[in-house]
Design an enzyme around this catalytic site. Structure first.
Site, PDB file in Angstrom:
ATOM      1  N   HIS A   1       0.943  -0.981   0.256  1.00 28.90           N
ATOM      2  CA  HIS A   1       0.115  -0.318   0.416  1.00 28.90           C
ATOM      3  C   HIS A   1       1.054   1.418   0.189  1.00 28.90           C
ATOM      4  O   HIS A   1       2.128   1.025   0.453  1.00 28.90           O
ATOM      5  CB  HIS A   1      -0.665   0.014   0.701  1.00 28.90           C
TER       6      HIS A   1
ATOM      7  N   GLU B   1      -5.338   0.166  -0.003  1.00 28.09           N
ATOM      8  CA  GLU B   1      -4.734  -1.437   0.404  1.00 28.09           C
ATOM      9  C   GLU B   1      -5.175  -1.534  -0.965  1.00 28.09           C
ATOM     10  O   GLU B   1      -5.394  -1.362  -1.809  1.00 28.09           O
ATOM     11  CB  GLU B   1      -5.926  -2.072   1.200  1.00 28.09           C
TER      12      GLU B   1
HETATM   13  C1  F6R Z   1       1.455   6.836   6.474  1.00 28.58           C
HETATM   14  C2  F6R Z   1       1.062   6.082   4.783  1.00 28.58           C
HETATM   15  C3  F6R Z   1       1.928   4.494   4.732  1.00 28.58           C
HETATM   16  C4  F6R Z   1       2.497   3.642   5.518  1.00 28.58           C
HETATM   17  C5  F6R Z   1       3.740   3.011   5.238  1.00 28.58           C
HETATM   18  C6  F6R Z   1       4.703   1.676   6.015  1.00 28.58           C
HETATM   19  O1  F6R Z   1       1.224   7.546   6.514  1.00 28.58           O
HETATM   20  O2  F6R Z   1       0.779   6.074   4.764  1.00 28.58           O
HETATM   21  O3  F6R Z   1       1.483   3.584   3.638  1.00 28.58           O
HETATM   22  O4  F6R Z   1       4.240   4.920   4.556  1.00 28.58           O
HETATM   23  O5  F6R Z   1       2.192   2.062   6.034  1.00 28.58           O
HETATM   24  O6  F6R Z   1       5.027   2.362   7.382  1.00 28.58           O
HETATM   25  P1  F6R Z   1       5.903   2.629   8.230  1.00 28.58           P
HETATM   26  O7  F6R Z   1       7.210   3.763   7.399  1.00 28.58           O
HETATM   27  O8  F6R Z   1       5.160   2.679   9.479  1.00 28.58           O
HETATM   28  O9  F6R Z   1       6.684   0.643   7.570  1.00 28.58           O
END
Ligand code: F6R
Length: 261
Positions: free
Chosen positions: A138, A143
């Site tokens: 995503h 999703e």
């Molecule tokens: C957050 C977002 C998500 C995150 C992704 C990765 O605003 O839009 O797409 O970038 O879930 O999250 P991390 O960086 O915490 O692994």
């Protein structure tokens, strides 16, 4: 897509921040697209350093976050409004009045989503969008099976995303089930996108999105259709890339001014 493989996560932040700063420097009042989560924190830390050293001025910047949980009080420390304030607005000395986060606690969520999309357009569109990637591919909270034409809207989070984000909450039950997120169509309108990924958990999503067929099952694969998409990954996140050596060769062969480090 421009693929940059860095030796470690720290270098990912440095290279991505340099790219973001270069786009910002081209505008007196840049419009930034912000992601939350762990992946962009090193970018924000580096941008903070540049601001502190007077190498970057973001005082006239406008910013739009990608997404917000639905049903979490805005004052909750893990609401994306709070997270953006703590990790971006304050450290980068942005004007809080110009930092926007979707209204996940609005009475009328559909209207709030449409208003958000309109506000981005009225600001002239995003100059540079920072993105992380979920382990399921995503971007934002689009999703798998999200429409490539989607605009800011309500989405149901997958069990995988809720499990991945449980680390920010005391228990899985506390992780919200829904969100407002910019759509893939909204994200694709940004002038530049910079996606960062660190760690082996992201390797399958990176490989599928960069080298696999464009498919709504891997939403980030839509970026293959973006004219100015840069993907910055560390060695662990690059582990599934079949053309890794080629990307290294391309980047090493660029003239100095086209590199970001
Ligand atoms: C957050 C977002 C998500 C995150 C992704 C990765 O605003 O839009 O797409 O970038 O879930 O999250 P991390 O960086 O915490 O692994």
């Amino acid at each position: 897509m421009e693929i940059i493989i860095c030796p470690d996560a720290e270098e990912v932040g440095r290279v991505a921040a340099a790219k973001v700063a270069r786009v910002c420097a081209g505008s007196e009042a840049p419009v930034l697209g912000l992601a939350t989560g762990s992946s962009p924190l090193a970018i924000y830390a580096d941008l903070q350093r540049m601001v502190a050293e007077g190498r970057l001025d973001l005082s006239r910047a406008t910013a739009f976050a990608l997404d917000e949980y639905v049903g979490l009080d805005p004052s909750h420390p893990e609401s994306y409004r709070s997270v953006i304030h703590r990790t971006v607005t304050e450290p980068l000395s942005l004007d809080p009045a110009r930092v926007h986060v979707p209204e996940g606690s609005a009475q009328d969520l559909e209207a709030a989503a449409a208003d958000y999309d309109r506000a981005i357009r009225e600001a002239g569109g995003v100059d540079v969008q920072i993105l992380g990637i979920g382990s399921n591919g995503h971007i934002g909270f689009n999703e798998p099976t999200s429409s490539f034409a989607s605009r800011t809207r309500i989405k149901t989070l997958t069990a995988r995303t809720r499990a991945d984000n449980q680390r920010f909450f005391d228990s899985l039950d506390q992780v919200p089930t829904h969100c407002l997120t910019q759509g893939l169509g909204t994200i694709m309108e940004a002038d530049h996108v910079v996606l960062v990924a660190q760690g082996s958990a992201k390797a399958p999503a990176v490989a599928a999105s960069v080298e696999g067929p464009v498919s709504s099952m891997w939403p980030a694969s839509v970026l293959q259709h973006h004219q100015r998409a840069t993907v910055v990954v560390d060695e662990a996140a690059a582990a599934g890339l079949r053309l890794a050596d080629y990307y290294r060769e391309v980047y090493a062969g660029k003239p100095e001014w086209q590199r970001f480090a």
